[in-house]
Design a protein around this motif. Sequence first.
Motif, PDB file in Angstrom:
ATOM      1  N   PRO A   1       0.813  -1.228   0.000  1.00  0.00           N
ATOM      2  CA  PRO A   1       0.000   0.000   0.000  1.00  0.00           C
ATOM      3  C   PRO A   1       0.844   1.274   0.000  1.00  0.00           C
ATOM      4  O   PRO A   1       0.497   2.243  -0.694  1.00  0.00           O
ATOM      5  N   ASP A   2       1.944   1.287   0.778  1.00  0.00           N
ATOM      6  CA  ASP A   2       2.786   2.480   0.811  1.00  0.00           C
ATOM      7  C   ASP A   2       3.440   2.744  -0.540  1.00  0.00           C
ATOM      8  O   ASP A   2       3.616   3.900  -0.941  1.00  0.00           O
ATOM      9  N   ALA A   3       3.810   1.687  -1.231  1.00  0.00           N
ATOM     10  CA  ALA A   3       4.408   1.843  -2.558  1.00  0.00           C
ATOM     11  C   ALA A   3       3.378   2.391  -3.544  1.00  0.00           C
ATOM     12  O   ALA A   3       3.674   3.308  -4.327  1.00  0.00           O
ATOM     13  N   ASP A   4       2.177   1.858  -3.507  1.00  0.00           N
ATOM     14  CA  ASP A   4       1.125   2.336  -4.411  1.00  0.00           C
ATOM     15  C   ASP A   4       0.775   3.795  -4.134  1.00  0.00           C
ATOM     16  O   ASP A   4       0.551   4.581  -5.070  1.00  0.00           O
ATOM     17  N   ALA A   5       0.753   4.160  -2.853  1.00  0.00           N
ATOM     18  CA  ALA A   5       0.437   5.546  -2.494  1.00  0.00           C
ATOM     19  C   ALA A   5       1.530   6.486  -2.986  1.00  0.00           C
ATOM     20  O   ALA A   5       1.240   7.579  -3.507  1.00  0.00           O
ATOM     21  N   TYR A   6       2.792   6.077  -2.827  1.00  0.00           N
ATOM     22  CA  TYR A   6       3.894   6.918  -3.319  1.00  0.00           C
ATOM     23  C   TYR A   6       3.828   7.062  -4.832  1.00  0.00           C
ATOM     24  O   TYR A   6       3.975   8.169  -5.366  1.00  0.00           O
ATOM     25  N   LEU A   7       3.593   5.961  -5.537  1.00  0.00           N
ATOM     26  CA  LEU A   7       3.556   6.016  -7.003  1.00  0.00           C
ATOM     27  C   LEU A   7       2.449   6.937  -7.499  1.00  0.00           C
ATOM     28  O   LEU A   7       2.631   7.661  -8.488  1.00  0.00           O
ATOM     29  N   GLN A   8       1.314   6.927  -6.814  1.00  0.00           N
ATOM     30  CA  GLN A   8       0.222   7.821  -7.219  1.00  0.00           C
ATOM     31  C   GLN A   8       0.655   9.280  -7.094  1.00  0.00           C
ATOM     32  O   GLN A   8       0.434  10.081  -8.004  1.00  0.00           O
ATOM     33  N   ARG A   9       1.265   9.639  -5.963  1.00  0.00           N
ATOM     34  CA  ARG A   9       1.704  11.021  -5.758  1.00  0.00           C
ATOM     35  C   ARG A   9       2.876  11.354  -6.674  1.00  0.00           C
ATOM     36  O   ARG A   9       2.976  12.482  -7.188  1.00  0.00           O
ATOM     37  N   HIS A  10       3.779  10.389  -6.873  1.00  0.00           N
ATOM     38  CA  HIS A  10       4.901  10.574  -7.795  1.00  0.00           C
ATOM     39  C   HIS A  10       4.387  10.900  -9.192  1.00  0.00           C
ATOM     40  O   HIS A  10       4.862  11.844  -9.846  1.00  0.00           O
ATOM     41  N   ASN A  11       3.428  10.130  -9.670  1.00  0.00           N
ATOM     42  CA  ASN A  11       2.905  10.341 -11.022  1.00  0.00           C
ATOM     43  C   ASN A  11       2.217  11.701 -11.143  1.00  0.00           C
ATOM     44  O   ASN A  11       2.267  12.341 -12.201  1.00  0.00           O
ATOM     45  N   GLN A  12       1.569  12.141 -10.083  1.00  0.00           N
ATOM     46  CA  GLN A  12       0.979  13.475 -10.087  1.00  0.00           C
ATOM     47  C   GLN A  12       2.065  14.554 -10.187  1.00  0.00           C
ATOM     48  O   GLN A  12       1.907  15.533 -10.920  1.00  0.00           O
ATOM     49  N   ALA A  13       3.165  14.359  -9.452  1.00  0.00           N
ATOM     50  CA  ALA A  13       4.257  15.341  -9.491  1.00  0.00           C
ATOM     51  C   ALA A  13       4.899  15.391 -10.873  1.00  0.00           C
ATOM     52  O   ALA A  13       5.252  16.472 -11.359  1.00  0.00           O
ATOM     53  N   VAL A  14       5.048  14.231 -11.521  1.00  0.00           N
ATOM     54  CA  VAL A  14       5.594  14.203 -12.882  1.00  0.00           C
ATOM     55  C   VAL A  14       4.681  14.974 -13.829  1.00  0.00           C
ATOM     56  O   VAL A  14       5.133  15.812 -14.630  1.00  0.00           O
ATOM     57  N   ALA A  15       3.373  14.710 -13.749  1.00  0.00           N
ATOM     58  CA  ALA A  15       2.420  15.402 -14.610  1.00  0.00           C
ATOM     59  C   ALA A  15       2.409  16.897 -14.321  1.00  0.00           C
ATOM     60  O   ALA A  15       2.320  17.733 -15.237  1.00  0.00           O
ATOM     61  N   TRP A  16       2.514  17.271 -13.027  1.00  0.00           N
ATOM     62  CA  TRP A  16       2.557  18.681 -12.636  1.00  0.00           C
ATOM     63  C   TRP A  16       3.780  19.355 -13.250  1.00  0.00           C
ATOM     64  O   TRP A  16       3.693  20.494 -13.745  1.00  0.00           O
ATOM     65  N   ALA A  17       4.916  18.671 -13.238  1.00  0.00           N
ATOM     66  CA  ALA A  17       6.145  19.240 -13.790  1.00  0.00           C
ATOM     67  C   ALA A  17       6.025  19.470 -15.294  1.00  0.00           C
ATOM     68  O   ALA A  17       6.530  20.475 -15.824  1.00  0.00           O
ATOM     69  N   VAL A  18       5.371  18.551 -15.992  1.00  0.00           N
ATOM     70  CA  VAL A  18       5.162  18.724 -17.431  1.00  0.00           C
ATOM     71  C   VAL A  18       4.290  19.952 -17.692  1.00  0.00           C
ATOM     72  O   VAL A  18       4.578  20.770 -18.582  1.00  0.00           O
ATOM     73  N   VAL A  19       3.211  20.085 -16.920  1.00  0.00           N
ATOM     74  CA  VAL A  19       2.357  21.276 -17.046  1.00  0.00           C
ATOM     75  C   VAL A  19       3.173  22.529 -16.740  1.00  0.00           C
ATOM     76  O   VAL A  19       3.064  23.545 -17.445  1.00  0.00           O
ATOM     77  N   ASN A  20       3.989  22.468 -15.712  1.00  0.00           N
ATOM     78  CA  ASN A  20       4.790  23.629 -15.315  1.00  0.00           C
ATOM     79  C   ASN A  20       5.686  24.089 -16.459  1.00  0.00           C
ATOM     80  O   ASN A  20       5.767  25.285 -16.765  1.00  0.00           O
ATOM     81  N   ARG A  21       6.359  23.141 -17.123  1.00  0.00           N
ATOM     82  CA  ARG A  21       7.238  23.530 -18.234  1.00  0.00           C
ATOM     83  C   ARG A  21       6.450  24.149 -19.381  1.00  0.00           C
ATOM     84  O   ARG A  21       6.909  25.101 -20.031  1.00  0.00           O
ATOM     85  N   ALA A  22       5.253  23.619 -19.631  1.00  0.00           N
ATOM     86  CA  ALA A  22       4.430  24.181 -20.704  1.00  0.00           C
ATOM     87  C   ALA A  22       3.972  25.598 -20.364  1.00  0.00           C
ATOM     88  O   ALA A  22       3.972  26.490 -21.229  1.00  0.00           O
ATOM     89  N   VAL A  23       3.588  25.817 -19.113  1.00  0.00           N
ATOM     90  CA  VAL A  23       3.154  27.156 -18.704  1.00  0.00           C
ATOM     91  C   VAL A  23       4.328  28.134 -18.776  1.00  0.00           C
ATOM     92  O   VAL A  23       4.183  29.269 -19.260  1.00  0.00           O
ATOM     93  N   ILE A  24       5.493  27.717 -18.294  1.00  0.00           N
ATOM     94  CA  ILE A  24       6.690  28.563 -18.386  1.00  0.00           C
ATOM     95  C   ILE A  24       6.953  28.940 -19.837  1.00  0.00           C
ATOM     96  O   ILE A  24       7.171  30.115 -20.166  1.00  0.00           O
ATOM     97  N   ALA A  25       6.929  27.949 -20.714  1.00  0.00           N
ATOM     98  CA  ALA A  25       7.203  28.210 -22.126  1.00  0.00           C
ATOM     99  C   ALA A  25       6.220  29.220 -22.701  1.00  0.00           C
ATOM    100  O   ALA A  25       6.618  30.173 -23.391  1.00  0.00           O
ATOM    101  N   ASN A  26       4.961  29.040 -22.409  1.00  0.00           N
ATOM    102  CA  ASN A  26       3.958  29.956 -22.958  1.00  0.00           C
ATOM    103  C   ASN A  26       4.060  31.346 -22.356  1.00  0.00           C
ATOM    104  O   ASN A  26       3.780  32.342 -23.044  1.00  0.00           O
ATOM    105  N   ARG A  27       4.469  31.449 -21.095  1.00  0.00           N
ATOM    106  CA  ARG A  27       4.684  32.777 -20.501  1.00  0.00           C
ATOM    107  C   ARG A  27       5.803  33.517 -21.236  1.00  0.00           C
ATOM    108  O   ARG A  27       5.687  34.721 -21.530  1.00  0.00           O
ATOM    109  N   PHE A  28       6.888  32.814 -21.549  1.00  0.00           N
ATOM    110  CA  PHE A  28       7.997  33.450 -22.264  1.00  0.00           C
ATOM    111  C   PHE A  28       7.610  33.790 -23.692  1.00  0.00           C
ATOM    112  O   PHE A  28       7.940  34.871 -24.203  1.00  0.00           O
ATOM    113  N   LEU A  29       6.892  32.884 -24.349  1.00  0.00           N
ATOM    114  CA  LEU A  29       6.442  33.167 -25.715  1.00  0.00           C
ATOM    115  C   LEU A  29       5.516  34.374 -25.733  1.00  0.00           C
ATOM    116  O   LEU A  29       5.636  35.255 -26.609  1.00  0.00           O
TER     117      LEU A  29
END
Length: 369
Positions: free
Chosen positions: A191-219
């Motif tokens: 259960p602890d591994a599954d819980a970490y992976l869920q939050r990990h995957n959210q952080a990865v997706a958040w980081a991808v969104v973050n880079r896209a927002v940064i890029a569009n702000r500069f553009l």
Amino acid sequence: MNEQNSLTLIAREPARFDPVALDQLETTSRLEGMDRVVGLPDLHAGNGIAVGAAFWSQKRIWPHLVGSDIGCGMALWETSLAVRKFRVGKVERKLHGLDEPWDGPAEHALAKAGLPPELASPALGTIGGGNHFVEFQRIEEVVAPDRFAELGLKDDRVLMMVHSGSRGLGQAILQEQMARHGTEGLHDGAPDADAYLQRHNQAVAWAVVNRAVIANRFLDALGMSGNCLLDIVHNSVTRHREGWLHRKGAAPADCGLVVIPGSRGDFSYLVEPVPDRADDALYSLAHGAGRKWSRKDAHARLSRRYRVADMLRTKLSSHVICEDRRLIFEEAPEAYKDIAGVIADLEAAGLVRVIACLRPLLSYKTRAS
């Protein structure tokens, strides 16, 4: 390539690696349940864990090997601006207010990525500190013209590279894990591994969104448009061949094109992974040049020799925006390894094919206003 038990070093001259980084890598290879460890050409010492490495275990997940900046990575954008129209001074004057919180629809941007609204944060759309940056570049050389053309790339457009991660989100996730489990591995399916992976995957997706927002702000600041050529993650754990592949400062060799940056005063390389030998390096590649000096050493060595004003231009005549007096020395080109040597190591190991070489025009770190 040098192999020793379950530890592989990807380098023409492994003896040139920092002994501290090698010790860290060796220590990690002895973790119970660790099956394979790879040190890549940009290997350097980290905060207890070597950076520039990949780790595979059949049964366990170690959050501390991924680290605090879950999802950190690189996005490369092709802009609508022709290189011949790029004016450094004009661009510099327009890049203001980009360290401030984004005033856009954060919850909507997160929802499009399947993320809950409570992950909205003032940090979304901001670069952050350390080695993160936005850099404008141009094609210096097309090394593989036929492949370059097949990919539909243009050699007359300004490129923009965005390097950032999950900001405080990943740090909070790691801190929680360390408080509960320390450096003990999580068992696959627990259960602890599954819980970490869920939050990990959210952080990865958040980081991808973050880079896209940064890029569009500069553009938007520059009145340009652009399209994302690639977005790759350097810090993650993913399912791989009935086990778990951890990357700590390592680019994926199984997600298409990869951009490998040098320092702010050196070239970057657009490469294509070669699948034939990918497993030798756990389907991973160097994520950059790798540090030669620690941040503390870089500041101590360079702040005595140079003024801040001296650091605002590079040997390639590119410009630097960095109004953090300490950071501009810590992230100086001299603090990094030779990127050409890193790329040559990857080529010698049969891991990549170079498509193009990119020259920096302007590197943005941070600005007071």
